[in-house]
Design a protein around this motif. Structure first.
Motif, mmCIF file in Angstrom:
data_model
loop_
_atom_site.group_PDB
_atom_site.id
_atom_site.type_symbol
_atom_site.label_atom_id
_atom_site.label_comp_id
_atom_site.label_asym_id
_atom_site.label_seq_id
_atom_site.Cartn_x
_atom_site.Cartn_y
_atom_site.Cartn_z
ATOM 1 N N HIS A 36 0.831 -1.202 0.000
ATOM 2 C CA HIS A 36 0.000 0.000 0.000
ATOM 3 C C HIS A 36 0.871 1.260 0.000
ATOM 4 N N LEU A 37 1.837 1.303 0.901
ATOM 5 C CA LEU A 37 2.682 2.497 1.005
ATOM 6 C C LEU A 37 3.552 2.698 -0.228
ATOM 7 N N ILE A 38 4.013 1.618 -0.826
ATOM 8 C CA ILE A 38 4.836 1.723 -2.034
ATOM 9 C C ILE A 38 3.986 2.106 -3.238
ATOM 10 N N ASN A 39 2.895 1.398 -3.463
ATOM 11 C CA ASN A 39 2.096 1.597 -4.674
ATOM 12 C C ASN A 39 1.191 2.821 -4.624
ATOM 13 N N GLU A 40 0.660 3.134 -3.469
ATOM 14 C CA GLU A 40 -0.279 4.251 -3.366
ATOM 15 C C GLU A 40 0.391 5.580 -3.021
ATOM 16 N N HIS A 41 1.524 5.531 -2.321
ATOM 17 C CA HIS A 41 2.103 6.771 -1.803
ATOM 18 C C HIS A 41 3.586 6.947 -2.128
ATOM 19 N N ASN A 42 4.127 6.086 -2.976
ATOM 20 C CA ASN A 42 5.513 6.215 -3.466
ATOM 21 C C ASN A 42 6.584 6.147 -2.388
ATOM 22 N N PHE A 43 6.329 5.384 -1.325
ATOM 23 C CA PHE A 43 7.381 5.143 -0.340
ATOM 24 C C PHE A 43 8.360 4.129 -0.909
ATOM 25 N N LYS A 44 9.547 4.094 -0.349
ATOM 26 C CA LYS A 44 10.558 3.106 -0.726
ATOM 27 C C LYS A 44 10.875 2.266 0.507
ATOM 28 N N LEU A 45 10.959 0.953 0.289
ATOM 29 C CA LEU A 45 11.279 0.031 1.366
ATOM 30 C C LEU A 45 12.782 0.086 1.630
ATOM 31 N N LYS A 46 13.164 0.383 2.870
ATOM 32 C CA LYS A 46 14.579 0.481 3.231
ATOM 33 C C LYS A 46 15.072 -0.703 4.041
#
Length: 71
Positions: A36-46
Motif C-alpha cells: 500500500h505504502l509503495i504503490n499508493e504513496h511512493n514510499f521506498k522500502l529500506k
C-alpha cells in the motif's frame, strides 16, 4: 533546498492508520501494508527484519518490522 523525508515503521504486532490517507494498516497484513505504502504513496522500502522484545511475563516476543521512507 533541504529535502524533507518521511519515515514510517511498520510492525507485525501493531495496527495503525496510514499517515497519508488514514487507511487501516492491520498488523497481520504487513505485506499488504508495505505494498500500500509503495504503490499508493511512493514510499521506498529500506529495511525488513526481526525485532525481539519481552512479553508481559518476560518471555521473548519476536515481530517483523519494516522501515519505509519517502522524500
Amino acid at each position: 533546498m533541504t529535502k524533507i523525508h518521511k519515515s514510517i515503521r511498520l510492525c507485525s504486532d501493531i495496527s495503525q492508520t496510514c499517515p497519508e490517507c488514514n487507511y487501516l494498516l492491520k498488523s497481520e497484513d504487513l505485506d499488504q501494508n508495505i505494498d500500500h505504502l509503495i504503490n499508493e504513496h511512493n514510499f521506498k522500502l529500506k529495511h525488513v527484519g526481526q525485532e525481539t522484545t519481552r512479553d508481559d511475563v518476560g518471555e521473548n516476543w519476536q515481530m517483523t518490522v519494516a522501515l519505509l521512507v519517502k522524500a
